[in-house]
Design a protein around this motif. Structure first.
Motif, mmCIF file in Angstrom:
data_model
loop_
_atom_site.group_PDB
_atom_site.id
_atom_site.type_symbol
_atom_site.label_atom_id
_atom_site.label_comp_id
_atom_site.label_asym_id
_atom_site.label_seq_id
_atom_site.Cartn_x
_atom_site.Cartn_y
_atom_site.Cartn_z
ATOM 1 N N ALA A 97 71.097 7.977 65.197
ATOM 2 C CA ALA A 97 71.054 7.368 66.533
ATOM 3 C C ALA A 97 72.209 6.385 66.715
ATOM 4 O O ALA A 97 72.827 6.322 67.782
ATOM 5 N N ALA A 98 72.505 5.614 65.666
ATOM 6 C CA ALA A 98 73.619 4.666 65.748
ATOM 7 C C ALA A 98 74.946 5.400 65.904
ATOM 8 O O ALA A 98 75.840 4.961 66.650
ATOM 9 N N GLU A 99 75.092 6.541 65.219
ATOM 10 C CA GLU A 99 76.330 7.319 65.323
ATOM 11 C C GLU A 99 76.482 7.910 66.729
ATOM 12 O O GLU A 99 77.578 7.897 67.306
ATOM 13 N N VAL A 100 75.378 8.405 67.296
ATOM 14 C CA VAL A 100 75.422 8.947 68.656
ATOM 15 C C VAL A 100 75.797 7.858 69.654
ATOM 16 O O VAL A 100 76.627 8.069 70.553
ATOM 17 N N ALA A 101 75.204 6.687 69.506
ATOM 18 C CA ALA A 101 75.514 5.582 70.411
ATOM 19 C C ALA A 101 76.981 5.156 70.279
ATOM 20 O O ALA A 101 77.647 4.855 71.276
ATOM 21 N N ARG A 102 77.469 5.133 69.048
ATOM 22 C CA ARG A 102 78.866 4.733 68.834
ATOM 23 C C ARG A 102 79.827 5.742 69.472
ATOM 24 O O ARG A 102 80.791 5.359 70.142
ATOM 25 N N GLU A 103 79.552 7.038 69.281
ATOM 26 C CA GLU A 103 80.411 8.066 69.863
ATOM 27 C C GLU A 103 80.367 8.032 71.390
ATOM 28 O O GLU A 103 81.394 8.216 72.054
ATOM 29 N N LYS A 104 79.182 7.816 71.932
ATOM 30 C CA LYS A 104 79.051 7.741 73.393
ATOM 31 C C LYS A 104 79.848 6.564 73.953
ATOM 32 O O LYS A 104 80.526 6.683 74.990
ATOM 33 N N LYS A 105 79.787 5.448 73.264
ATOM 34 C CA LYS A 105 80.545 4.270 73.700
ATOM 35 C C LYS A 105 82.040 4.537 73.642
ATOM 36 O O LYS A 105 82.793 4.157 74.558
ATOM 37 N N GLU A 106 82.487 5.200 72.588
ATOM 38 C CA GLU A 106 83.909 5.522 72.471
ATOM 39 C C GLU A 106 84.358 6.474 73.582
ATOM 40 O O GLU A 106 85.445 6.314 74.154
#
Length: 203
Positions: A97-106
């Motif tokens: 979930a943290a990786e998905v959120a980070r990619e979405k933010k990028e």
């Protein structure tokens, strides 16, 4: 009679006999230690041998615990393995979930940088170009020239921060490369026209 009683006894041999018969006096008893002297005299022998309650409790606490059965050990091991697996699964889910959120933010940051200063929206445009997005009918206002270019696929519509932006085809394709959901409308210029619909049709 002038002789003393002692001399008379010596002459008669009685003193010698008394010396032989007299037994030496027994030696005085040695004083007992302080610990023995302080011992209460009224304690009974059976009480002295019986252990104190504190000693008995300590002996019970220090006694080895009964060994667990094989079934109990297997059950405890199964619980420990399940708890470990559940913890690892939670950690994997949180990392994902943290990786998905980070990619979405990028992606949002890259998209904002891409379309910055490239919007072709005209505040004076009055012709609405309708399109479907999110199972709903949406619209963007264009000038007559922009409407023709949009229908020919020379322009496209990109969504950024909840707004629909009219951009050139190159920017629209770049936005699609960053986030496929960002591209809302980009007609294919090589596609055959449907039912001879003119490019400047307003619907």
């Amino acid at each position: 009679m002038a002789d003393s009683l002692r001399d008379q006894l010596l002459k008669s041999g009685l003193v010698q006999k008394l010396k032989v018969e007299v037994k030496p006096a027994p030696a005085p008893a040695k004083p007992q230690s302080r610990h023995v002297q302080n011992k209460p005299h009224h304690a009974r022998p059976d009480q002295a041998k019986r252990p104190h309650d504190g000693d008995e409790k300590q002996r019970r606490s220090s006694a080895p615990a009964p060994a667990k059965s094989a079934e109990e050990l297997n059950l405890a091991r199964a619980y420990a393995l399940r708890a470990r697996d559940e913890k690892q699964e939670r950690e994997r889910t949180e990392r994902a979930a943290a990786e998905v959120a980070r990619e979405k933010k990028e992606r949002k940051q890259k998209l904002a940088q891409l379309v910055s200063g490239k919007s072709l929206n005209d505040a004076s445009a009055e012709q609405a170009r309708h399109f479907t997005h999110g199972n709903k009918i949406r619209r963007i206002y264009c000038t007559p020239e922009q409407l023709i270019k949009l229908n020919l696929g020379e322009l496209g519509v990109v969504q950024n921060t909840g707004r629909y932006l009219l951009v050139d085809r190159e920017t629209a394709l770049a936005a699609q490369a960053i986030d496929t959901d960002a591209l809302v409308l980009l007609p294919d210029p090589n596609a055959a026209p449907d039912d001879d619909i003119p490019a400047d049709l307003i619907w």
